[in-house]
Write a protein that holds these residues in place. Sequence first.
Motif, PDB file in Angstrom:
ATOM      1  N   GLY A 225     -24.867  55.433  37.507  1.00  0.00           N
ATOM      2  CA  GLY A 225     -25.060  55.447  36.030  1.00  0.00           C
ATOM      3  C   GLY A 225     -25.318  53.754  35.756  1.00  0.00           C
ATOM      4  O   GLY A 225     -24.699  53.059  36.493  1.00  0.00           O
ATOM      5  N   VAL A 226     -26.092  53.507  34.623  1.00  0.00           N
ATOM      6  CA  VAL A 226     -26.365  52.217  34.401  1.00  0.00           C
ATOM      7  C   VAL A 226     -25.225  51.959  33.294  1.00  0.00           C
ATOM      8  O   VAL A 226     -24.908  52.430  32.115  1.00  0.00           O
ATOM      9  CB  VAL A 226     -27.568  52.092  33.616  1.00  0.00           C
ATOM     10  CG1 VAL A 226     -27.887  50.713  33.103  1.00  0.00           C
ATOM     11  CG2 VAL A 226     -28.750  52.584  34.691  1.00  0.00           C
ATOM     12  N   ALA A 227     -24.359  50.942  33.482  1.00  0.00           N
ATOM     13  CA  ALA A 227     -23.168  50.400  32.582  1.00  0.00           C
ATOM     14  C   ALA A 227     -23.743  49.602  31.548  1.00  0.00           C
ATOM     15  O   ALA A 227     -23.215  49.349  30.485  1.00  0.00           O
ATOM     16  CB  ALA A 227     -22.215  49.653  33.626  1.00  0.00           C
ATOM     17  N   ASN A 228     -24.659  48.556  31.932  1.00  0.00           N
ATOM     18  CA  ASN A 228     -25.207  47.468  30.885  1.00  0.00           C
ATOM     19  C   ASN A 228     -26.468  47.073  31.381  1.00  0.00           C
ATOM     20  O   ASN A 228     -26.643  47.028  32.485  1.00  0.00           O
ATOM     21  CB  ASN A 228     -24.083  46.300  30.825  1.00  0.00           C
ATOM     22  CG  ASN A 228     -24.230  45.483  29.929  1.00  0.00           C
ATOM     23  OD1 ASN A 228     -24.711  45.947  28.764  1.00  0.00           O
ATOM     24  ND2 ASN A 228     -24.143  44.222  30.020  1.00  0.00           N
ATOM     25  N   VAL A 229     -27.433  46.638  30.273  1.00  0.00           N
ATOM     26  CA  VAL A 229     -28.744  46.017  30.770  1.00  0.00           C
ATOM     27  C   VAL A 229     -28.800  44.527  29.619  1.00  0.00           C
ATOM     28  O   VAL A 229     -28.553  44.872  28.612  1.00  0.00           O
ATOM     29  CB  VAL A 229     -29.681  47.099  30.254  1.00  0.00           C
ATOM     30  CG1 VAL A 229     -31.095  46.250  30.712  1.00  0.00           C
ATOM     31  CG2 VAL A 229     -29.801  48.471  31.150  1.00  0.00           C
ATOM     32  N   GLN A 230     -29.113  43.708  30.386  1.00  0.00           N
ATOM     33  CA  GLN A 230     -29.496  42.567  29.672  1.00  0.00           C
ATOM     34  C   GLN A 230     -30.764  41.951  30.061  1.00  0.00           C
ATOM     35  O   GLN A 230     -31.234  42.162  30.976  1.00  0.00           O
ATOM     36  CB  GLN A 230     -28.254  41.325  29.926  1.00  0.00           C
ATOM     37  CG  GLN A 230     -27.038  41.734  29.351  1.00  0.00           C
ATOM     38  CD  GLN A 230     -25.981  40.872  29.777  1.00  0.00           C
ATOM     39  OE1 GLN A 230     -25.822  40.258  31.076  1.00  0.00           O
ATOM     40  NE2 GLN A 230     -25.102  40.087  28.935  1.00  0.00           N
ATOM     41  N   VAL A 231     -31.142  41.114  29.220  1.00  0.00           N
ATOM     42  CA  VAL A 231     -32.807  40.427  29.535  1.00  0.00           C
ATOM     43  C   VAL A 231     -32.454  39.089  29.689  1.00  0.00           C
ATOM     44  O   VAL A 231     -31.897  38.319  28.997  1.00  0.00           O
ATOM     45  CB  VAL A 231     -33.647  40.518  28.048  1.00  0.00           C
ATOM     46  CG1 VAL A 231     -34.965  40.076  28.546  1.00  0.00           C
ATOM     47  CG2 VAL A 231     -33.728  42.083  27.747  1.00  0.00           C
ATOM     48  N   MET A 232     -32.979  38.720  31.144  1.00  0.00           N
ATOM     49  CA  MET A 232     -33.092  37.133  31.235  1.00  0.00           C
ATOM     50  C   MET A 232     -34.449  36.645  30.941  1.00  0.00           C
ATOM     51  O   MET A 232     -35.434  37.077  31.686  1.00  0.00           O
ATOM     52  CB  MET A 232     -32.778  36.865  32.593  1.00  0.00           C
ATOM     53  CG  MET A 232     -33.039  35.577  33.323  1.00  0.00           C
ATOM     54  SD  MET A 232     -32.028  34.284  32.517  1.00  0.00           S
ATOM     55  CE  MET A 232     -30.430  34.727  33.558  1.00  0.00           C
ATOM     56  N   PRO A 233     -34.671  35.942  29.925  1.00  0.00           N
ATOM     57  CA  PRO A 233     -36.016  35.180  29.800  1.00  0.00           C
ATOM     58  C   PRO A 233     -36.674  34.817  30.882  1.00  0.00           C
ATOM     59  O   PRO A 233     -36.203  33.849  31.533  1.00  0.00           O
ATOM     60  CB  PRO A 233     -35.731  34.289  28.658  1.00  0.00           C
ATOM     61  CG  PRO A 233     -34.666  34.824  27.944  1.00  0.00           C
ATOM     62  CD  PRO A 233     -33.447  35.327  28.932  1.00  0.00           C
ATOM     63  N   GLY A 234     -37.987  34.869  30.976  1.00  0.00           N
ATOM     64  CA  GLY A 234     -38.648  34.071  32.106  1.00  0.00           C
ATOM     65  C   GLY A 234     -38.905  32.689  31.929  1.00  0.00           C
ATOM     66  O   GLY A 234     -38.772  32.133  30.727  1.00  0.00           O
ATOM     67  N   GLY A 238     -43.515  32.739  33.653  1.00  0.00           N
ATOM     68  CA  GLY A 238     -43.198  33.864  34.426  1.00  0.00           C
ATOM     69  C   GLY A 238     -42.598  34.844  33.326  1.00  0.00           C
ATOM     70  O   GLY A 238     -42.078  34.766  32.106  1.00  0.00           O
ATOM     71  N   GLY A 239     -42.702  36.137  33.881  1.00  0.00           N
ATOM     72  CA  GLY A 239     -42.251  37.194  32.938  1.00  0.00           C
ATOM     73  C   GLY A 239     -40.537  37.406  32.846  1.00  0.00           C
ATOM     74  O   GLY A 239     -39.938  36.669  33.569  1.00  0.00           O
ATOM     75  N   ASP A 240     -39.928  38.132  32.055  1.00  0.00           N
ATOM     76  CA  ASP A 240     -38.664  38.444  32.121  1.00  0.00           C
ATOM     77  C   ASP A 240     -38.105  39.156  32.910  1.00  0.00           C
ATOM     78  O   ASP A 240     -38.871  39.623  33.894  1.00  0.00           O
ATOM     79  CB  ASP A 240     -38.223  39.271  30.695  1.00  0.00           C
ATOM     80  CG  ASP A 240     -38.615  38.261  29.358  1.00  0.00           C
ATOM     81  OD1 ASP A 240     -38.725  36.801  29.591  1.00  0.00           O
ATOM     82  OD2 ASP A 240     -38.873  38.778  28.253  1.00  0.00           O
ATOM     83  N   ARG A 241     -36.839  39.325  33.097  1.00  0.00           N
ATOM     84  CA  ARG A 241     -36.133  40.092  33.797  1.00  0.00           C
ATOM     85  C   ARG A 241     -35.185  40.890  33.594  1.00  0.00           C
ATOM     86  O   ARG A 241     -34.196  40.506  32.384  1.00  0.00           O
ATOM     87  CB  ARG A 241     -35.426  39.324  35.165  1.00  0.00           C
ATOM     88  CG  ARG A 241     -36.469  38.830  36.263  1.00  0.00           C
ATOM     89  CD  ARG A 241     -35.557  37.974  37.331  1.00  0.00           C
ATOM     90  NE  ARG A 241     -34.980  36.861  36.768  1.00  0.00           N
ATOM     91  CZ  ARG A 241     -34.011  36.128  37.044  1.00  0.00           C
ATOM     92  NH1 ARG A 241     -33.394  36.932  38.096  1.00  0.00           N
ATOM     93  NH2 ARG A 241     -33.243  35.337  36.685  1.00  0.00           N
ATOM     94  N   LEU A 242     -34.951  42.261  33.713  1.00  0.00           N
ATOM     95  CA  LEU A 242     -33.787  43.179  33.639  1.00  0.00           C
ATOM     96  C   LEU A 242     -32.567  43.030  34.289  1.00  0.00           C
ATOM     97  O   LEU A 242     -32.725  43.321  35.302  1.00  0.00           O
ATOM     98  CB  LEU A 242     -34.261  44.545  33.139  1.00  0.00           C
ATOM     99  CG  LEU A 242     -35.343  44.895  31.999  1.00  0.00           C
ATOM    100  CD1 LEU A 242     -35.384  46.431  31.941  1.00  0.00           C
ATOM    101  CD2 LEU A 242     -35.210  44.197  30.861  1.00  0.00           C
TER     102      LEU A 242
END
Length: 451
Positions: A225-234, A238-242
């Motif tokens: 299961g996915v507990a949490n998702v955050q976005v790391m700006p690129g 470059g593109g972002d990362r989840l």
Amino acid sequence: MLSAIFDGQRDFIVGASIFSMVSFVVCFVVARRAGGRAWSWAAFGGAVAAEVSLTLLFTGGGGASGQCVINKDLAEPFATEQGVLNAALFVPIGLFGVLAARAVVPVLVGGVLLSAATELLQALVPGIGRDCDSSDLEMNSMGVVAGVVVAWTLILLVRRTIEPLSAGVRATSTGSAVALLAAGMAWYFGITPLVMEATSIQVAGSKEKRAAEEVIRQTFGDRYGVANVQVMPGTYGGGDRLLIALEKGSAELSWPDREQLSVELEHSSTPSDASFPVPGVSVRPRDKGEALVVAETFARKTFPWGVAKSGVEVYPVGEKAELGWIASWRRRVNGVLMPMRLDVQVNRAGRISQILARHVDDPVRLPRVLIKESDAVDIVRRAQHQPAGAVKTGRGELLAIKRQGEWRAQWLIPYRIKDQTGRAYVDATTGEVDDSASPQQSLRAERTGGS
């Protein structure tokens, strides 16, 4: 500044708490003997001690970076957990500072200068192990303002006396001028600014969360299961990362292209149920051949694009393969390493522990390769402007890399100058050194064969 401090640092927090409590007691005793507002001064002293201990005294190790990130997105830190924590750290300083001193301007200016000094020291002093970031200064200042406003409002509501806004302005201006001069000199001689569009981890929206859940379900079914998702700006364009926190393990997904997925379920010589059992496979591998059977069974079902028309190499993880084996699928076209990549790590229990999957279609057409590896090596040596023999180079790799939206064939040449190592890209058609490759691109290309 604070996001890493509270991650598994129990002793750190205990030490900071003790330091703050001692400061509280000392300020209380001194203020009481002086006939001042003992409780307010004690709280103010404890708040300042907490800021100093959390940001400067309890270090994370490492050398001074000499760099400070300038975040162009002023709104971004308001939507991050780190931004909220940075603001909260300085609210008590503004609040108790005004309650103790009954003066607004000196406390407000002093709080901002304290934050600025903290950021500079983090970049200049070896061993602190923190980052200098304009977003931290921004949110710290917002925290001071909020604390000052709350204290000023409370004093007016209870009809207590408070100094007029003009009180202490001259002394504050003189002190501020001296502090700003010192900060300016430190910035000029010791700081390299790095201007970025965004710097902090952000809260993921519904679209990002759905994408994370979908890719994890496609890879592992319903096991994790996915507990949490955050976005790391690129950075560097470059593109972002989840950043995906699983119930067991973690994952990263490039965003919004979703081209690259990396998963770490386990990193231990003692396999556990955190790693993924491949359905229908019960082999406990004893060598790389048996490990390949497990990895290939998983890869053909989950990442068929990575196995088709690709060569595979298997190598141990650890001196005696105590962490298992990695099966790595790569593809070459006319000697050029394509950008796709698939790495599957199988542990000693025959389960999947880590994955790196980069799904990128082969370039339809690449410019002709006109520069040989030996020529690329000579170009790199000349570009360093060092005496003959000072630059040592390693084995080059010919990669397909996208630059400014176009695919190029480029030589990646590792080199060493004394104790310093680096990597240079040489265009295999023009022979030009590609200065557009950032350190992040270099690392990414080494791992994935592309940019």
